[in-house]
Scaffold this motif. Structure first.
Motif, mmCIF file in Angstrom:
data_model
loop_
_atom_site.group_PDB
_atom_site.id
_atom_site.type_symbol
_atom_site.label_atom_id
_atom_site.label_comp_id
_atom_site.label_asym_id
_atom_site.label_seq_id
_atom_site.Cartn_x
_atom_site.Cartn_y
_atom_site.Cartn_z
ATOM 1 N N ILE C 357 -13.498 -5.926 38.507
ATOM 2 C CA ILE C 357 -14.076 -6.338 37.223
ATOM 3 C C ILE C 357 -15.532 -5.921 37.149
ATOM 4 N N ASN C 358 -16.263 -6.164 38.240
ATOM 5 C CA ASN C 358 -17.682 -5.823 38.233
ATOM 6 C C ASN C 358 -17.905 -4.328 38.055
ATOM 7 N N GLN C 359 -16.999 -3.512 38.631
ATOM 8 C CA GLN C 359 -17.191 -2.059 38.546
ATOM 9 C C GLN C 359 -16.737 -1.490 37.215
ATOM 10 N N THR C 360 -15.636 -2.028 36.676
ATOM 11 C CA THR C 360 -15.066 -1.402 35.489
ATOM 12 C C THR C 360 -15.373 -2.162 34.211
ATOM 13 N N GLY C 361 -15.738 -3.444 34.349
ATOM 14 C CA GLY C 361 -15.956 -4.260 33.159
ATOM 15 C C GLY C 361 -14.666 -4.697 32.503
ATOM 16 N N GLN C 362 -13.515 -4.439 33.150
ATOM 17 C CA GLN C 362 -12.232 -4.822 32.550
ATOM 18 C C GLN C 362 -11.948 -6.290 32.871
ATOM 19 N N ALA C 363 -12.791 -7.187 32.316
ATOM 20 C CA ALA C 363 -12.713 -8.598 32.682
ATOM 21 C C ALA C 363 -11.387 -9.223 32.280
ATOM 22 N N ILE C 364 -10.967 -8.961 31.025
ATOM 23 C CA ILE C 364 -9.758 -9.627 30.537
ATOM 24 C C ILE C 364 -8.554 -9.228 31.365
ATOM 25 N N GLU C 365 -8.433 -7.921 31.609
ATOM 26 C CA GLU C 365 -7.293 -7.453 32.386
ATOM 27 C C GLU C 365 -7.328 -8.038 33.791
ATOM 28 N N GLY C 366 -8.528 -8.058 34.370
ATOM 29 C CA GLY C 366 -8.664 -8.559 35.736
ATOM 30 C C GLY C 366 -8.243 -10.013 35.840
ATOM 31 N N VAL C 367 -8.841 -10.860 34.966
ATOM 32 C CA VAL C 367 -8.506 -12.289 35.026
ATOM 33 C C VAL C 367 -7.027 -12.492 34.730
ATOM 34 N N ALA C 368 -6.511 -11.705 33.786
ATOM 35 C CA ALA C 368 -5.090 -11.840 33.456
ATOM 36 C C ALA C 368 -4.224 -11.517 34.673
ATOM 37 N N MET C 369 -4.615 -10.483 35.427
ATOM 38 C CA MET C 369 -3.816 -10.131 36.602
ATOM 39 C C MET C 369 -3.831 -11.249 37.626
ATOM 40 N N ILE C 370 -5.029 -11.830 37.839
ATOM 41 C CA ILE C 370 -5.113 -12.940 38.791
ATOM 42 C C ILE C 370 -4.157 -14.051 38.364
ATOM 43 N N MET C 371 -4.259 -14.397 37.064
ATOM 44 C CA MET C 371 -3.444 -15.512 36.589
ATOM 45 C C MET C 371 -1.966 -15.204 36.734
ATOM 46 N N ILE C 372 -1.576 -13.978 36.386
ATOM 47 C CA ILE C 372 -0.148 -13.644 36.455
ATOM 48 C C ILE C 372 0.350 -13.714 37.886
ATOM 49 N N VAL C 373 -0.428 -13.180 38.815
ATOM 50 C CA VAL C 373 0.004 -13.202 40.219
ATOM 51 C C VAL C 373 0.230 -14.637 40.688
ATOM 52 N N TYR C 374 -0.733 -15.509 40.398
ATOM 53 C CA TYR C 374 -0.581 -16.886 40.875
ATOM 54 C C TYR C 374 0.503 -17.626 40.109
ATOM 55 N N LEU C 375 0.628 -17.336 38.826
ATOM 56 C CA LEU C 375 1.690 -17.984 38.052
ATOM 57 C C LEU C 375 3.064 -17.615 38.596
ATOM 58 N N MET C 376 3.211 -16.341 38.999
ATOM 59 C CA MET C 376 4.495 -15.932 39.557
ATOM 60 C C MET C 376 4.823 -16.754 40.802
ATOM 61 N N MET C 377 3.787 -16.917 41.648
ATOM 62 C CA MET C 377 4.028 -17.693 42.873
ATOM 63 C C MET C 377 4.399 -19.132 42.517
ATOM 64 N N SER C 378 3.694 -19.717 41.548
ATOM 65 C CA SER C 378 4.001 -21.095 41.151
ATOM 66 C C SER C 378 5.413 -21.192 40.607
ATOM 67 N N LEU C 379 5.770 -20.190 39.820
ATOM 68 C CA LEU C 379 7.088 -20.201 39.190
ATOM 69 C C LEU C 379 8.185 -20.182 40.250
ATOM 70 N N ILE C 380 8.009 -19.283 41.225
ATOM 71 C CA ILE C 380 9.011 -19.189 42.287
ATOM 72 C C ILE C 380 9.104 -20.516 43.027
ATOM 73 N N THR C 381 7.927 -21.094 43.309
ATOM 74 C CA THR C 381 7.928 -22.374 44.019
ATOM 75 C C THR C 381 8.643 -23.445 43.215
ATOM 76 N N SER C 382 8.365 -23.498 41.908
ATOM 77 C CA SER C 382 8.972 -24.597 41.161
ATOM 78 C C SER C 382 10.467 -24.377 40.957
ATOM 79 N N LEU C 383 10.889 -23.108 40.918
ATOM 80 C CA LEU C 383 12.337 -22.864 40.885
ATOM 81 C C LEU C 383 12.986 -23.410 42.148
ATOM 82 N N PHE C 384 12.329 -23.121 43.288
ATOM 83 C CA PHE C 384 12.838 -23.634 44.555
ATOM 84 C C PHE C 384 12.902 -25.154 44.522
#
Lengths: 258, 361, 397
Positions: C357-384
């Motif tokens: 983010i700091n290098q490219t300024g692509q803040a929205i994409e960056g934060v969105a990727m973080i959120m998606i990655v963690y959401l996926m993990m949460s989703l898998i956990t809650s399915l389990f």
């Protein structure tokens, strides 16, 4: 009362001693719960223990299979003395069946599994054999049709009958009952007492902590009255109810019989 | 062979089962394994406690220059005594630091008063409103006090404010979300669930990043909101989701009969909730809410990552001063004590309250 | 006064006003909620678009293909600064998974031990465990890992004066460096031997269960399993000619070469996460085991079961139902907290994304990727979790 064995007191006395307790003391910290208990119970004898709450009745029978540790005196069950020796304790526990006030069935196991747990793991019995035996005992307590259900699906009375069957599966030589009917709704008391009476008819040695005076009158050979950690009175049911000796027994009986 | 006693009550329990000896037998030396464990623990104690004690108290320096500290074996507490004003208040103007001090004292006082259930009445609510307002004035200035911009706030007051305001503002939002999640209206329910589960599924760090780098993009041109407020917003949005789950737990604990009774009195939805359900539910959820407050308090330390000068950041800043470099253990130890005292007090209070509320009245 | 009947008729004939009809009200509320949410969303989106145009930042994930041109301290896959961002992010993601996996395994072990200590009948052990739980729960995890990190780079000596607590194990401000066996084909054979052992244990277990059902005899499964799992690889090692060559780290210049090293960042992050989460796990274990009614133990004792049988057959099956759900959410918390790596410079996914983010300024994409990655993990956990809860629910009336 046809089966009542009171006439053959002498024969009973001639039977071997099942439980022998001498000068038993127990303290919780400084509190003296059991004071100088002396008690001899013969094979086939049926004893009902009553007394006000906190008098040490439950503690006494819990000492007999070492759920509580006594600090002084001797307890001998079926020829084995209760000491700190783990092997002795396990042997005695397998000999002595216990039925609890709150049933204590294992909620994660089916009724059948509740019954076969002990035979399989303690008696090392093949599963098929254990299951056949368990079914026979379930027949005996009249709930064979519930065998595949879980304890949570049964009524209190049914659960207590399962608990009795669970103890019987271990083929115990003595059965201890710790207020088996006091957690039950009134309409379920009878079905449990009926099972206990059937058991008595078969000659099981039984020690029952209970306030069911009708049961005591019809089934017991002896009724003990405990108060403040002592056995104040021990007598045949007839004498106990018609002619109590001790003041406190009279008071207790007047409260309980209205 | 019956034994007779004059009076059975005269027999004493065996010495080995009462008093100190009895207690030790029962709790420290019951069995071979436990005896070994006891001795192992004692050995561990002997190995750890005396050296730690030496480090903290005997070989340590409490007030000195950093140069003197370089030559000792023990702890250099001078880093705290020399820099405590900066650690506690950050860049708040030095001569005005009495103001955040009063604000913090006021806040702690209010919290202490609120512990007592006898005071849980309307006046306490007003006291809180007045108190928070006063704190705001003290921190920010105005009303005759010199103005201090919020980018100069820091240290302990900032940590406290982020946590307390975070919880206070998150609470109403959390209650609404909890009601939404239990609503019969599908759209409202789905929106609430999506919000709650999304926020609970991501780390707070990602929300803080969002507040730092994405949030400014959301605002129309020319409008800016300072960093502290943005971080505060992130903490509020984050905490609200957790509060919502706590409140939902409370709502589930209210028997259906209460709703039916309220409806049969002719109360509408808002009245039922406001007058019957929420007062009961919110009371049940006070202990778990304190747990959320503890988490929020600990989580405020994460604002370090977006370079806000909370307690942790002021400490780090002190440590990056060449004079005081290398005394991290002491500085972090001190900080750990502050956090521990606050959290432990709240946790103990929460447990006591749980017991009291759980007991029949 | 009107007669009652006519009043009745009047009200019956009237159509219900639109706003008194609950079904229609519900529609109105829901549409309103949707509209408000949508308009807030649109407003934010609109502002963002304008702002991005003004700052002339391109949107989209095209930047992922560009050269990252920053180094990553440690990576499980080959990575260099000339690789594209997407590879850097992948390396970060793998680092997150690595610290989470190792952390979860260690946390479970340590948490379980402390939880059992907390239940010990030994007063001293129980108090020490209680103190541990209290202290480590009440100090922010970020502070804890900063403390461990500072301990590494501040209190530990440089490589030349590295501490050697055990022969071949070095502790210095470059991390933990220890000797590992020289690579040899036998080790792969040993791994195969271990896997064969696992299969064998599985087979023996089935056989033992069958035999017990038939004859009632109890097979000493635990001892035999350990024997097989240890014995098989050992046997392979002996047959393979007992290779004993070790790759011992050696000091060359200012750092060690050879051996295996754990960076101070990874070590500090792991230590902080594990010690913090273990306190919560211990508390969960304690609560779960204590939640099993005392009567259960007594009933099990009364039928003569041995202590280990009581634990295995009666208490654990019940306690696990209570323990597993909060335990899973603690494991998820540990994974989420691993994002604090950014504070000490361990290149996890969040940290790498932050650099991006700091290098490219692509803040929205960056934060969105973080959120998606963690959401996926949460989703898998809650399915389990849902699956587990359904499977384990106690049958009640």
């Amino acid at each position: 009362m046809a089966f009542s064995a009171r006439s053959d007191d002498q024969i009973r006395e001639a039977q071997p001693v099942m439980i022998w307790i001498e000068d038993l003391h127990k303290w919780y910290g400084e509190f003296h719960v059991l004071k100088a208990i002396h008690l001899t119970i013969h094979k086939g004898e049926r004893v009902v223990i009553c007394g006000p709450s906190g008098s040490g009745k439950s503690t006494l029978i819990r000492c007999i299979n070492r759920l509580e540790r006594h600090q002084r005196g001797k307890i001998v069950v079926d020829g084995i003395e209760l000491t700190d020796d783990i092997k002795n304790i396990e042997k005695i526990r397998a000999e002595v069946g216990m039925v609890f006030q709150h049933f204590n069935l294992f909620p994660h196991l089916t009724i059948l599994e509740n019954l076969t747990l002990g035979p399989i793991w303690v008696r090392k019995m093949p599963r098929r054999e254990a299951e056949d035996m368990a079914m026979a005992f379930l027949e005996k307590v009249h709930i064979a049709d519930q065998a595949r259900k879980f304890p949570g699906q049964l009524s209190g009375g049914q659960q207590q009958r399962v608990a009795i069957a669970r103890s019987l599966c271990m083929k115990p030589s003595v059965m201890l009952f710790d207020e088996p009917t006091s957690a039950l709704d009134p309409e379920m008391v009878k079905e449990v007492l009926d099972v206990m009476i059937e058991l008595a008819e078969e000659g099981m040695t039984m020690i029952v902590v209970s306030h069911e005076m009708g049961f005591a009158r019809s089934v017991a050979h002896r009724v003990l009255f405990m108060d403040a950690g002592q056995i104040l009175e021990a007598n045949t049911p007839d004498d106990f109810f018609t002619n109590p000796q001790h003041e406190r027994t009279k008071l207790f009986l007047s409260q309980i019989l209205h | 062979m019956t034994v007779y006693y004059e009076n059975v009550s005269d027999i004493r329990p065996p010495v080995t089962s009462t008093g100190v000896i009895g207690w030790m037998r029962e709790n420290l030396f019951n069995g071979v394994f436990n005896t070994i464990l006891t001795f192992l623990c004692l050995a561990l104690f002997v190995k750890i406690v005396p050296p730690l004690f030496r480090w903290v108290f005997i070989d340590s320096l409490w007030v000195s220059t950093s140069a003197e500290c370089r030559n000792i074996q023990g702890a250099c507490w001078s880093i705290i005594t020399a820099n405590y004003r900066f650690i506690l208040f950050g860049f708040y103007p030095y001569e005005l630091q009495w103001r955040p001090t009063i604000a913090v004292v006021l806040l702690v006082g209010l919290l202490l008063i609120s512990r007592n259930r006898r005071f849980w009445k309307k006046p306490l609510l007003y006291a809180w409103i007045v108190g928070l307002f006063t704190m705001e004035i003290l921190m920010q200035g105005g009303w005759g006090l010199r103005r201090v911009e919020s980018d100069q706030w820091g240290g302990l007051p900032l940590t406290f404010l982020l946590a307390v305001f975070g919880l206070a503002a998150a609470y109403p939002l959390g209650v609404v979300l909890a009601l939404g999640r239990r609503s019969k209206l599908a759209v409202i329910r789905v929106l609430s669930i999506v919000y709650i589960e999304t926020v609970r599924g991501v780390p707070l760090v990602s929300l803080l990043f969002m507040s730092a780098v994405v949030f400014p993009l959301f605002l129309p041109e020319g409008v800016t909101i300072n960093k502290i407020l943005r971080a505060q917003a992130a903490i509020i949005l984050f905490t609200a989701a957790y509060i919502a789950e706590v409140v939902r737990g409370g709502l589930q604990g209210i028997p259906k009969g209460q709703y039916e009774a309220a409806e049969s009195l002719g109360l509408n939805y808002v009245q039922t909730m406001r007058l019957v359900v929420l007062p009961q539910a919110l009371k049940i959820v006070i202990p778990p809410s304190v747990s959320v407050l503890i988490s929020a308090f600990k989580d405020t330390s994460l604002v370090v990552i977006i370079a806000l000068y909370d307690l942790l950041k002021t400490t780090q800043a002190t440590l990056s001063n060449p004079n005081w470099m290398g005394f991290s253990s002491e500085a972090y130890f001190f900080l750990a004590c502050i956090y521990f005292i606050c959290c432990y007090t709240m946790a103990r209070y929460s447990r006591r309250l749980e017991k009291e509320l759980g007991a029949p009245q | 006064m009107k007669p009652v009947s006519s009043a009745l008729q009047e009200s019956a004939g009237k159509p219900i006003p639109f706003w008194h009809n609950p079904a229609r009200r519900a529609v109105v509320y829901q549409v309103a909620a949707l509209l408000i949410t949508a308009s807030i969303g649109w407003y934010l989106f609109h502002n963002t678009v304008i702002n991005l145009q003004r700052q002339s930042i391109a949107t989209g994930f095209g930047f992922l293909e560009k050269e990252a041109s920053f180094e990553i301290g440690e990576s499980l896959i080959a990575y260099s600064a000339s690789d594209p961002y997407v590879r850097a992010l992948l390396a970060g993601l793998l680092n997150t998974i690595k610290v989470a996996a190792v952390g979860i395994a260690l946390t479970l072990v340590i948490g379980l031990i402390i939880g059992i200590c907390r239940l010990s009948t030994n007063w001293l052990v129980s108090r020490i465990a209680a103190a541990y739980i209290e202290v480590f729960q009440d100090i922010p995890v970020l502070l804890q890992l900063l403390f461990w990190y500072a301990l590494f780079y501040e209190s530990l000596p440089p490589p030349r004066m590295a501490l050697e607590p055990l022969p071949g194990v070095f502790l210095c401000n470059r991390g933990l460096i220890f000797a590992v066996p020289e690579s040899h084909p036998v080790y792969w054979a040993m791994l195969a031997g271990f896997l064969v052992g696992c299969v064998l244990v599985f087979v023996v277990r089935r056989w033992a269960r069958r035999r017990q059902e038939k004859t009632g005899e109890i097979f000493p499964m635990v001892r035999v399993s350990i024997g097989i799992l240890v014995g098989f690889p050992l046997l392979v090692w002996l047959l393979g000619g007992c290779p004993t060559g070790m790759n011992v780290p050696e000091l060359s210049g200012f750092n060690f070469t050879g051996g295996m090293s754990v960076s101070p960042e990874f070590a500090a992050l792991l230590l902080g996460l594990v010690l913090y989460t273990a306190a919560f796990v211990a508390e969960i274990v304690r609560a779960g085991i204590q939640a099993v009614n005392k009567g259960q133990t007594e009933a099990a004792m009364a039928i003569g079961l041995k202590p280990w049988q009581i634990m295995n057959l009666v208490i654990l099956p019940q306690a696990l139902r209570i323990i597993i759900p909060p335990l899973t959410s603690q494991m998820l918390n540990l994974t989420k907290n691993s994002s604090l790596a950014v504070a000490i410079g361990y290149p996890d996914f969040v940290s790498v994304t932050n650099t991006t983010i700091n290098q490219t300024g692509q803040a929205i994409e960056g934060v969105a990727m973080i959120m998606i990655v963690y959401l996926m993990m949460s989703l898998i956990t809650s399915l389990f979790m849902n699956w587990y809860n359904r499977k384990m629910a106690l049958v009640e009336r």
